[in-house]
Enzyme design. Structure first.
Site, PDB file in Angstrom:
ATOM      1  N   LYS A  26     -28.769   1.910  21.789  1.00 26.98           N
ATOM      2  CA  LYS A  26     -28.281   1.051  22.867  1.00 26.98           C
ATOM      3  C   LYS A  26     -29.318   0.938  23.980  1.00 26.98           C
ATOM      4  O   LYS A  26     -29.643  -0.157  24.446  1.00 26.98           O
ATOM      5  CB  LYS A  26     -26.967   1.627  23.415  1.00 26.98           C
ATOM      6  CG  LYS A  26     -26.324   0.730  24.430  1.00 26.98           C
ATOM      7  CD  LYS A  26     -24.980   1.243  24.866  1.00 26.98           C
ATOM      8  CE  LYS A  26     -23.976   1.059  23.754  1.00 26.98           C
ATOM      9  NZ  LYS A  26     -22.637   1.454  24.072  1.00 26.98           N
ATOM     10  N   ARG A  96     -22.522   5.349  29.300  1.00 28.16           N
ATOM     11  CA  ARG A  96     -22.247   5.147  27.865  1.00 28.16           C
ATOM     12  C   ARG A  96     -23.182   5.986  27.013  1.00 28.16           C
ATOM     13  O   ARG A  96     -24.341   6.189  27.366  1.00 28.16           O
ATOM     14  CB  ARG A  96     -22.474   3.689  27.463  1.00 28.16           C
ATOM     15  CG  ARG A  96     -21.537   2.709  28.084  1.00 28.16           C
ATOM     16  CD  ARG A  96     -22.052   1.288  27.779  1.00 28.16           C
ATOM     17  NE  ARG A  96     -21.531   0.329  28.722  1.00 28.16           N
ATOM     18  CZ  ARG A  96     -20.534  -0.494  28.464  1.00 28.16           C
ATOM     19  NH1 ARG A  96     -19.953  -0.489  27.295  1.00 28.16           N
ATOM     20  NH2 ARG A  96     -20.108  -1.344  29.371  1.00 28.16           N
ATOM     21  N   GLY A 105     -17.575   3.970  18.012  1.00 29.08           N
ATOM     22  CA  GLY A 105     -16.330   4.605  18.438  1.00 29.08           C
ATOM     23  C   GLY A 105     -16.329   6.118  18.365  1.00 29.08           C
ATOM     24  O   GLY A 105     -15.308   6.756  18.623  1.00 29.08           O
ATOM     25  N   MET A 107     -18.398   8.333  20.030  1.00 23.30           N
ATOM     26  CA  MET A 107     -18.688   9.067  21.266  1.00 23.30           C
ATOM     27  C   MET A 107     -18.064   8.344  22.455  1.00 23.30           C
ATOM     28  O   MET A 107     -17.439   7.317  22.292  1.00 23.30           O
ATOM     29  CB  MET A 107     -20.188   9.239  21.408  1.00 23.30           C
ATOM     30  CG  MET A 107     -20.702  10.310  20.469  1.00 23.30           C
ATOM     31  SD  MET A 107     -22.429  10.555  20.656  1.00 23.30           S
ATOM     32  CE  MET A 107     -23.042   9.001  20.106  1.00 23.30           C
ATOM     33  N   ARG A 352     -27.239  -5.104  18.817  1.00 25.55           N
ATOM     34  CA  ARG A 352     -27.649  -4.187  17.746  1.00 25.55           C
ATOM     35  C   ARG A 352     -27.537  -4.932  16.419  1.00 25.55           C
ATOM     36  O   ARG A 352     -26.859  -5.963  16.353  1.00 25.55           O
ATOM     37  CB  ARG A 352     -26.780  -2.931  17.727  1.00 25.55           C
ATOM     38  CG  ARG A 352     -25.324  -3.236  17.487  1.00 25.55           C
ATOM     39  CD  ARG A 352     -24.475  -1.974  17.516  1.00 25.55           C
ATOM     40  NE  ARG A 352     -23.072  -2.331  17.415  1.00 25.55           N
ATOM     41  CZ  ARG A 352     -22.075  -1.563  17.808  1.00 25.55           C
ATOM     42  NH1 ARG A 352     -22.306  -0.395  18.342  1.00 25.55           N
ATOM     43  NH2 ARG A 352     -20.831  -1.947  17.679  1.00 25.55           N
ATOM     44  N   HIS A 468     -17.640  14.203 -17.885  1.00 26.45           N
ATOM     45  CA  HIS A 468     -17.631  13.277 -19.016  1.00 26.45           C
ATOM     46  C   HIS A 468     -17.024  11.939 -18.618  1.00 26.45           C
ATOM     47  O   HIS A 468     -17.602  10.871 -18.848  1.00 26.45           O
ATOM     48  CB  HIS A 468     -16.856  13.913 -20.172  1.00 26.45           C
ATOM     49  CG  HIS A 468     -16.779  13.030 -21.373  1.00 26.45           C
ATOM     50  ND1 HIS A 468     -15.717  12.171 -21.582  1.00 26.45           N
ATOM     51  CD2 HIS A 468     -17.628  12.831 -22.399  1.00 26.45           C
ATOM     52  CE1 HIS A 468     -15.924  11.499 -22.695  1.00 26.45           C
ATOM     53  NE2 HIS A 468     -17.071  11.893 -23.217  1.00 26.45           N
ATOM     54  N   SER A 777     -38.310  12.871 -21.208  1.00 24.74           N
ATOM     55  CA  SER A 777     -37.300  12.205 -20.401  1.00 24.74           C
ATOM     56  C   SER A 777     -36.511  13.298 -19.686  1.00 24.74           C
ATOM     57  O   SER A 777     -35.968  14.200 -20.330  1.00 24.74           O
ATOM     58  CB  SER A 777     -36.377  11.371 -21.290  1.00 24.74           C
ATOM     59  OG  SER A 777     -35.389  10.769 -20.493  1.00 24.74           O
ATOM     60  N   CYS A 844     -33.350  10.180 -17.368  1.00 26.56           N
ATOM     61  CA  CYS A 844     -32.159   9.539 -17.922  1.00 26.56           C
ATOM     62  C   CYS A 844     -30.871  10.223 -17.491  1.00 26.56           C
ATOM     63  O   CYS A 844     -29.795   9.862 -17.934  1.00 26.56           O
ATOM     64  CB  CYS A 844     -32.244   9.467 -19.440  1.00 26.56           C
ATOM     65  SG  CYS A 844     -32.274  11.080 -20.212  1.00 26.56           S
ATOM     66  N   TYR A 864     -40.554   5.315 -15.791  1.00 30.95           N
ATOM     67  CA  TYR A 864     -39.318   4.523 -15.745  1.00 30.95           C
ATOM     68  C   TYR A 864     -38.130   5.381 -15.323  1.00 30.95           C
ATOM     69  O   TYR A 864     -38.185   6.616 -15.371  1.00 30.95           O
ATOM     70  CB  TYR A 864     -39.033   3.873 -17.108  1.00 30.95           C
ATOM     71  CG  TYR A 864     -38.663   4.852 -18.203  1.00 30.95           C
ATOM     72  CD1 TYR A 864     -37.341   5.272 -18.362  1.00 30.95           C
ATOM     73  CD2 TYR A 864     -39.625   5.364 -19.065  1.00 30.95           C
ATOM     74  CE1 TYR A 864     -36.996   6.173 -19.342  1.00 30.95           C
ATOM     75  CE2 TYR A 864     -39.289   6.268 -20.053  1.00 30.95           C
ATOM     76  CZ  TYR A 864     -37.963   6.674 -20.185  1.00 30.95           C
ATOM     77  OH  TYR A 864     -37.615   7.582 -21.148  1.00 30.95           O
TER      78      TYR A 864
HETATM   79  C1  PEP Z   1     -28.812  14.996 -18.948  1.00 30.29           C
HETATM   80  O1  PEP Z   1     -28.549  16.163 -19.207  1.00 30.29           O
HETATM   81  O2  PEP Z   1     -29.283  14.621 -17.855  1.00 30.29           O
HETATM   82  C2  PEP Z   1     -28.578  13.955 -19.954  1.00 30.29           C
HETATM   83  C3  PEP Z   1     -28.949  12.714 -19.725  1.00 30.29           C
HETATM   84  O3  PEP Z   1     -27.885  14.308 -21.068  1.00 30.29           O
HETATM   85  P1  PEP Z   1     -26.280  14.476 -21.124  1.00 30.29           P
HETATM   86  O4  PEP Z   1     -25.732  13.949 -19.834  1.00 30.29           O
HETATM   87  O5  PEP Z   1     -25.832  13.682 -22.284  1.00 30.29           O
HETATM   88  O6  PEP Z   1     -26.138  15.942 -21.308  1.00 30.29           O
END
Ligand code: PEP
Ligand code: MG
Length: 888
Positions: A26, A96, A105, A107, A352, A468, A777, A844, A864
């Site tokens: 501010k 203020r 809101g 403070m 702002r 899962h 990976s 991954c 990647y």
């Molecule tokens: C992991 O463990 O990050 C993975 C991609 O394999 P999963 O989640 O299938 O165990």
């Protein structure tokens, strides 16, 4: 100590590097507006450093500050030609808060400081408006009582409400000067009764009480909670802005309002805002009077009967319009503004960057590039990648009524409604009948996959963000609320309860997977419009990113979605997810329960064509892009029959007794399956399983070739490796299988073999492992689990305590723990590449779709990231941001 006070119009402000850090948002913006020559009431900002001093010195204000503030007040007095505490022409001040980032809101603010029993009379004389003077005084007593003295505001509000009842009026505006006189006496009595002190008549005592209260409000409960939710550091502190008051409540040539320079809902370039004639700022927000639209256009659109500002104060409206474009040019962003009109003079009180919806954020960014206000790079950096989620899934109609019955983790975004069902089979049955369902389970297991596919949404009582249910639902793009501890499921009697609610099978519920909420009945949803602007942002992102973006996918449907969202390959195809189809599960069970190699091979032979066809389908969709296929990973007992019916079915199929099956199940039981007979350990014990999977991959390639499908170079991935020997043996197995098939079909097959890095030992021994791997990976779900030694499926139960106690800043299963898990990734990257420069590196785990983790992946130069299909656009944008931030 550093400089304590900054005057709004002081040139010294220019020399501050990170002005928001010192002056708060501010204060910095008020100083900017002064620099632009806009009408801002005079004032000064007390630096955030003072807040720091305050907390480090038993909540004391530094003496020097009092001297400096005195001088600054003299300056305000000179400009405004009024005097603080004067008995003829009193200056009133506002105090203020203002932290680095806006905490709306959270403070405190105190207005009208400087009024007491005497100055209020002077104000009345000077303004010839007794009602205004007395109303201002009671507001001060009320705010001071609440904010500085800690008296709950309902004490004051009740008195006003009761008084209005006895007088027979509805609005505060219907109260006159004598009414307020009486109420002032009552308010002062409350203060005396609650604190045993009188309301301070000394104006300096008022001022310093207010300043201390603003510092104290930095540590109020609500401010602390807001900081925790928004990851704002506790040590930033707040600045305090002290400013001359201007009044929008002195008569009908006065007004107060709030405005956005563009429409924050749609992003359209149009003035959007509201105002109230003869009112103070808080009246607009408080909702006691209905504010009117600023522009005629909006007035007509909303069929409002009130007069717009464009009509009532046309000159001021035009002046505001000019200021809006000046501010947009300066800040190059949509602004959220507060203003006041005092006796036909406009005053700017705040500007702002305005909060906006996801679609507005995209439209504004693209429009501003077209208007040459910002570059595509700035446009990319301005959009929070996480908000894209809401554009990709149906969302709940904001206007609809909702009755929330439970909350849980926002595991997979989107909204879905359907009949409650407690089993996968029932979800499938409902789907066949074209009915919507929500699958409600204590937790899901791979066996529920078909039911999860069939259901419109998933709700679980247990499990975290990488449970899962969460992982699979995100992969499928299905809304999911996981770990809703409030719900108690009774499978037997087919109902669940949550507090006072009891929901039976077949009852309608709605879940909002982006907010982690469960609602009663069917709440209407709206399908978001992915406009051309969205694809423009994606195109710009692709231009500025180095990280490739792949997807985690194993079904043709998901793979297709991911391709449409721009996935550049598959980074993880979890082959076990392919085993749960009704037709295959029997053969899978047959394979697991086989006692001899021969029997196992027989079962595997039945599975081979299914796997092969799956790969052909996926390779076809990927059309030459890389596909990483992970060989079987989870512990085998996950596939075993659990119900008597299933046991009986499989016994018949295998021509053995129920008891034989049961004893085999007991044999296969593990105390700690996540650390047990899973991953490459299965490949070592049962090479024929991996052999069959490789055969399926290679034969699918040959079939694709025959069908003239663009060839894919598969990347065969071995899970849960911890030693070089494991991958050496299994690489050999893959090679042998390839050689055999090449010989049989007289065809050359190209493929890569690599491994997941999911265990700390694998990361540490990356140099040895890289000898046998073409790629790594990072499976950061397991790597996080094994680095912390925290079960990814049970963490939900206590992670909150860890965040509350500041042990974890964020859930490490959502955002990479850079100092621990990240360190292992860094080590593995460096050691792996040292051994093999061409080693391809990706991620991954679920972190592959998390923007802050993606920033880390860019820092350590992975090739990647791979994430669930619906996160692909998020990852594309986040990868561009990561690159741009790194190469600023
Ligand atoms: C992991 O463990 O990050 C993975 C991609 O394999 P999963 O989640 O299938 O165990
Ligand atoms: Mg894993």
């Amino acid at each position: 100590m550093d400089k304590l006070i900054y005057r709004f119009n002081n040139q010294s402000f220019k020399s501050i590097k990170n002005s928001k850090d010192i002056l708060g948002g501010k204060g910095a913006n008020l100083a900017e507006m002064v620099k632009l020559g806009l009408p801002v009431p005079p004032g000064f900002t007390i630096s955030t450093k003072v807040c720091d001093y305050f907390y480090k010195n038993q909540k004391k204000i530094p003496k020097k500050l009092i001297q400096l503030a005195k001088k600054e007040i003299l300056v305000i007095e000179k400009i405004s030609e009024k005097k603080f505490g004067d008995l003829k022409n009193p200056l009133l001040l506002s105090v203020r808060s203002g932290s680095r980032v806006s905490m709306p809101g959270m403070m405190d603010t105190i207005l009208n400081l400087g009024l007491n029993d005497k100055t209020v009379v002077a104000l009345k004389k000077r303004t010839k408006n007794g009602r205004f003077a007395k109303d201002s005084y009671r507001r001060l007593i009320q705010m001071f009582g609440n904010v500085v003295l800690g008296i709950e505001s309902h004490f004051f509000e009740e008195i006003i409400e009761n008084y209005k009842l006895t007088k027979g009026v509805l609005q505060d505006t219907e109260l006159d000067e004598s009414d307020w006189d009486g109420l002032i006496i009552n308010f002062k009595d409350i203060i005396k009764k609650q604190t045993n002190k009188n309301f301070p008549q000394n104006v300096n005592e008022q001022l310093w009480g207010a300043i201390s209260a603003v510092f104290l409000s930095w540590n109020s409960k609500r401010a602390k909670i807001y900081r925790k939710i928004n990851f704002i550091p506790d040590n930033w502190g707040t600045a305090v802005n002290v400013q001359a008051m201007v009044f929008g409540n002195m008569g009908d040539n006065c007004a107060t309002g709030v405005a956005f320079t563009r429409n924050p809902s749609t992003g359209y370039k149009e003035i959007f805002g509201e105002y109230l004639i003869n009112a103070q700022g808080e009246d607009v927000v408080a909702g006691t009077r209905t504010p009117q639209h600023l522009s005629k256009k909006f007035k007509h659109k909303s069929n409002s009967t009130g007069i717009s500002m464009e009509e009532s104060m046309p000159k001021i409206f035009q002046q505001l319009k000019k200021i809006f474009s000046q501010l947009e040019k300066k800040y190059r962003d949509m602004q959220d503004i507060e203003f006041t009109v005092e006796n036909n003079k406009l005053w700017m009180l705040q500007t702002r960057s305005g909060k906006r919806t996801a679609s507005a954020a995209i439209k504004i960014a693209v429009d501003m590039v077209d208007e040459k206000l910002i570059s595509p790079k700035v446009a990319i950096l301005r959009i929070d990648p996480n908000i894209l989620d809401t554009l990709l899934h149906p969302t709940l109609d904001e206007k609809a009524k909702k009755e929330i019955i439970a909350t849980g983790l926002p595991a997979s975004p989107g909204a879905a409604s359907g009949k409650v069902t407690f089993s996968a089979e029932e979800a499938e049955r409902l789907k066949e009948q074209m009915q919507d369902s929500i699958l409600v389970r204590i937790e899901t297991s791979p066996e529920d996959i078909n039911g999860m596919h069939a259901a419109n949404g998933i709700l679980t009582a247990r499990g975290g963000m990488t449970s899962h249910a969460a992982v699979v639902a995100r992969g499928m793009g299905k809304p999911c609320v996981s770990g809703s501890a409030e719900i108690k499921i009774d499978y037997e009697n087919k109902f669940f309860s949550s507090g006072e609610y009891q929901i039976k099978e077949g009852d309608l519920i709605t879940i909002d997977g982006g907010a982690g909420k469960v609602m009663l009945g069917k709440v209407p949803t709206v399908k978001p419009d992915i406009s051309g602007d969205f694809s423009k942002i994606m195109k710009w992102s692709d231009k500025y990113r180095k990280l490739k973006v792949r997807t985690n996918s194993e079904t043709p449907a998901d793979t297709k979605v991911a391709r449409d969202f721009g996935a550049e390959g598959i980074g993880l195809c979890r082959t076990e997810h392919m085993f749960f189809d009704d037709k295959r599960i029997i053969s899978v069970r047959e394979m697991i329960l086989s006692k001899t190699l021969e029997d196992r091979k027989k079962a595997l032979k039945k599975l081979l064509p299914f796997q092969k066809n799956d790969f052909v389908e996926i390779f076809k969709i990927m059309n030459g892009l890389p596909v990483t296929v992970r060989l079987l990973d989870p512990p085998l007992h996950e596939f075993l029959p659990k119900t008597e019916k299933d046991i009986n079915n499989i016994a018949k199929e295998l021509n053995i007794s129920d008891n034989d099956i049961k004893s085999r199940i007991v044999e296969l039981h593990e105390q700690n399956p996540m650390l047990g007979h899973r991953g490459c350990r299965l490949g070592i014990s049962f090479p024929e399983i991996y052999q069959m999977q490789c055969q399926a991959i290679f034969e699918a390639l040959i079939e694709c070739k025959k069908k003239k499908i663009k060839p894919v170079i598969p990347e065969i991935m071995i899970p849960l490796v911890s030693t070089a020997a494991e991958i050496q043996i299994l690489r050999n197995l893959v090679q042998k299988t390839a050689e055999k098939i090449q010989k049989e079909h007289k065809i050359k097959i190209k493929y890569y073999v690599g491994t997941m890095i999911e265990l700390p030992r694998a990361a540490l021994r990356a140099k040895d492992i890289a000898k046998y791997a073409d790629f790594f990976s990072f499976g950061t779900n397991d790597l996080t689990q094994t680095t912390f030694g925290i079960s990814r499926d049970d963490a939900g139960k206590f992670l909150n305590d860890y965040v509350d106690n500041k042990i974890f800043h964020k859930d490490p299963f959502v955002s990479i723990d850079e100092r621990g898990v990240g360190e292992l990734i860094k080590i593995a990257t460096e050691r792996g590449r040292k051994e093999k420069r061409s080693l391809k590196l990706g991620i991954c785990g679920e972190h592959g779709g998390d923007p802050s983790s993606i920033e880390f992946c860019e820092k350590v130069k992975l090739n990647y990231v791979s994430c669930s299909p619906y996160r692909v656009p998020i990852a594309r944008l986040a990868a561009a941001q990561a690159y741009l931030k790194k190469n600023k």
